[in-house]
Design a protein around this motif. Structure first.
Motif, short mmCIF file in Angstrom:
data_model
loop_
_atom_site.label_atom_id
_atom_site.label_comp_id
_atom_site.label_asym_id
_atom_site.label_seq_id
_atom_site.Cartn_x
_atom_site.Cartn_y
_atom_site.Cartn_z
N LYS A 1 0.83 -1.21 0.00
CA LYS A 1 0.00 0.00 0.00
C LYS A 1 0.87 1.26 0.00
N GLU B 1 2.02 1.78 -3.46
CA GLU B 1 0.93 2.30 -4.30
C GLU B 1 0.71 3.80 -4.07
N GLU B 2 0.65 4.16 -2.78
CA GLU B 2 0.42 5.57 -2.44
C GLU B 2 1.54 6.45 -2.96
N LYS C 1 1.19 6.76 -6.72
CA LYS C 1 0.10 7.68 -7.05
C LYS C 1 0.54 9.14 -6.88
N ALA C 2 1.19 9.38 -5.75
CA ALA C 2 1.60 10.76 -5.45
C ALA C 2 2.58 11.27 -6.50
N TYR D 1 3.40 15.70 1.85
CA TYR D 1 2.38 14.69 1.62
C TYR D 1 2.79 13.51 2.50
N ILE E 1 2.56 10.04 4.28
CA ILE E 1 2.02 8.68 4.32
C ILE E 1 2.33 8.17 5.73
N ASP F 1 -1.69 12.53 5.50
CA ASP F 1 -2.56 12.65 4.34
C ASP F 1 -3.20 11.31 4.02
N VAL F 2 -2.43 10.25 4.20
CA VAL F 2 -2.98 8.90 4.13
C VAL F 2 -2.47 8.18 5.37
N LEU G 1 -1.86 4.41 7.03
CA LEU G 1 -1.81 2.98 6.76
C LEU G 1 -1.37 2.23 8.01
#
Ligand code: SF4
Ligand code: SF4
Ligand code: SF4
Lengths: 315, 154
Positions: free
Chosen positions: A7, A10-11, A14-15, A100, A102, A168-169, A171
């Motif tokens: 994950k 992936e994040e 994406k970023a 950003y 994570i 921001d995300v 996990l």
């Protein structure tokens, strides 16, 4: 935890694909399976280099004042790393909108050198992972499970802030081990001075403890100044005392207790012990804890009229 | 050794033995209150031991904790910091900031095993010349009992 690792990748991907994040700072595979190293991912296709395992020790916030100054930076971060970032934001070294984050729930990380004392050889280790019973160490001779108190880094043994405070995300899950300790603050040793004299006499003044500390971002450190010369270059216990005592005042109320200074020291000086005592004093006297997003300025950048008065009331 | 030189030798040795050890104290004083207080002690011809070496700073808010640390590193037997009473700061709030720093310096010195008797912090106003003289006397007596500072890393 490969699930979370995927994950994260992936994040990060994406970023980077989104284009507004120019680099993602995270951990990558290190020179041995029980080590990781900071990596700076700039291309989406490199995002699979990011790892997440119990060896992700580095506090990556240390890179932010240089990197996140004028551009947006992605960062994979443990809750303690995030507390360093909060400090940097409050001290106006970085802007929140340039990050950003994570953020990861945390189960604690290990110091590879602590693993060596167990009943397997460090060179046989092929992987580390968290399990509900503690730390799983896979070796070429089979798997071992270690209890948290036997292997986690000191600061993780007392850490109660295992959820990211800002992100921001988010996990992963925070895991609070049952054998958490109250405090790591040593009993006030009879001979404090003798203890620190001996420790500081080992100091080679490499300043690695300063370089690795996210709170030590000054462009010119007092220790590097020639005029005034606060501490001479010679590596004596007394000059080291001046360096460390001053650094402790500079990080008072700003140290979030990541323990990086202690981990990095090539001669094993437990500098974070002093830092922890400072943090405790700040908490006891001002009820202030560094890295709290609800606070405004550093503890020494503010006052209250009703503050504790350390003055001697004579005459 | 002639008789004369022997006499001189003995006399100087005796004199040296009689001369008591005196501490050397670093005093960091704010200009507007405490330094003026020390000045008043002087102009009122109050007696106090000549053990203090004064550094004048514009405000107790200017007292970088490093001044205190440096004093100890350089081997002063004691360090004193004095400033205007809370509420009386010439710059309105410098001493409030100072108060927090000093509280933490005290904690740090404790962690490093520097005897707390060797550091003294007090509010002394411009009219408290008496208190200044008294304080230097008290501090000198106290440190004489403790003996010379053995250094930060003996
Ligand atoms: S100190 Fe807390 S947040 Fe940081 S690695 Fe240890 S357990 Fe995780
Ligand atoms: S890392 Fe260790 S040896 Fe290097 S300056 Fe810091 S305490 Fe001294
Ligand atoms: S002083 Fe040490 S423990 Fe505190 S923030 Fe800096 S590196 Fe981390």
């Amino acid at each position: 935890m490969s699930d979370i690792e995927n994950k994260i990748q992936e994040e990060a991907k994406k970023a980077l694909e989104g284009g507004d994040v120019s680099v993602v700072i995270g951990w990558g595979a290190g020179s041995a399976p029980f080590k990781t190293t900071p990596v700076f991912i700039e291309k989406p296709e490199d995002a699979d280099k990011l790892v997440w395992n119990p060896a992700c020790v580095n506090n990556l916030a240390v890179y932010l004042p240089k990197l996140a100054n004028d551009k947006k930076v992605g960062i994979v971060a443990k809750p303690c790393d995030i507390r360093s970032m909060i400090g940097l934001i409050q001290e106006k070294q970085i802007k929140r909108e340039n990050l950003y984050i994570i953020g990861l729930g945390c189960a604690g990380v290990v110091d590879a050198f602590n693993l060596d004392s167990q009943d397997f050889h460090l060179q046989d280790v092929i992987g580390l992972d968290w399990t509900s019973d503690g730390l799983k160490v896979s070796t070429t001779n089979g798997d071992y499970t270690l209890s948290c108190s036997d292997c986690l880094r000191d600061m993780c043994l007392v850490c109660t802030k295992r959820e990211p405070a800002i992100f921001d995300v988010k996990l992963g899950e925070a895991v609070q081990p049952s054998d958490i300790r109250e405090s790591l603050i040593p009993e006030l040793a009879e001979e404090r001075k003798a203890y620190w004299s001996e420790q500081f006499s080992k100091c080679i003044r490499c300043y690695a403890c300063r370089q690795v500390c996210p709170a030590c971002y000054c462009k010119t450190c007092f220790a590097d100044r020639v005029e005034p010369k606060w501490t001479a270059k010679k590596a004596t216990a007394e000059e080291a005392w001046m360096f460390h005592a001053t650094r402790m005042m500079h990080i008072a109320g700003r140290c979030i207790g990541c323990g990086e200074c202690e981990r990095i020291c090539p001669v094993g000086i437990p500098v974070a012990e002093l830092a922890r005592e400072m943090a405790q004093a700040v908490k006891d006297t001002y009820g202030y804890e560094a890295g709290d997003p609800n606070q405004e300025s550093p503890v020494l950048g503010q006052y209250k009229e009703e503050d504790f008065d350390p003055a001697h009331h004579g005459g | 050794m002639t008789q004369e030189t022997a006499v001189i030798e003995n006399t100087t040795q005796e004199a040296a033995a009689k001369k008591e050890w005196q501490p050397t104290i670093l005093g960091i004083l704010c200009n507007w209150c405490s330094y003026a207080g020390a000045d008043l002690a002087g102009s009122a011809r109050l007696h106090y031991p000549e053990t203090i070496r004064i550094v004048r700073v514009p405000c107790s808010g200017r007292v970088d904790p490093m001044f205190v640390l440096k004093g100890f590193q350089k081997g002063f037997d004691a360090v004193i910091v004095l400033g205007c009473h809370p509420g009386d700061c010439h710059y309105a709030k410098g001493n409030y900031y100072a108060r927090r720093r000093i509280a933490l310096v005290k904690d740090l010195l404790k962690s490093l095993g520097i005897p707390e008797e060797r550091f003294h912090f007090e509010w002394v106003s411009a009219s408290e010349g008496n208190r200044f003289a008294e304080l230097v006397t008290e501090m000198t007596e106290k440190i004489k009992k403790l003996g010379p500072f053995e250094g930060v890393t003996p």
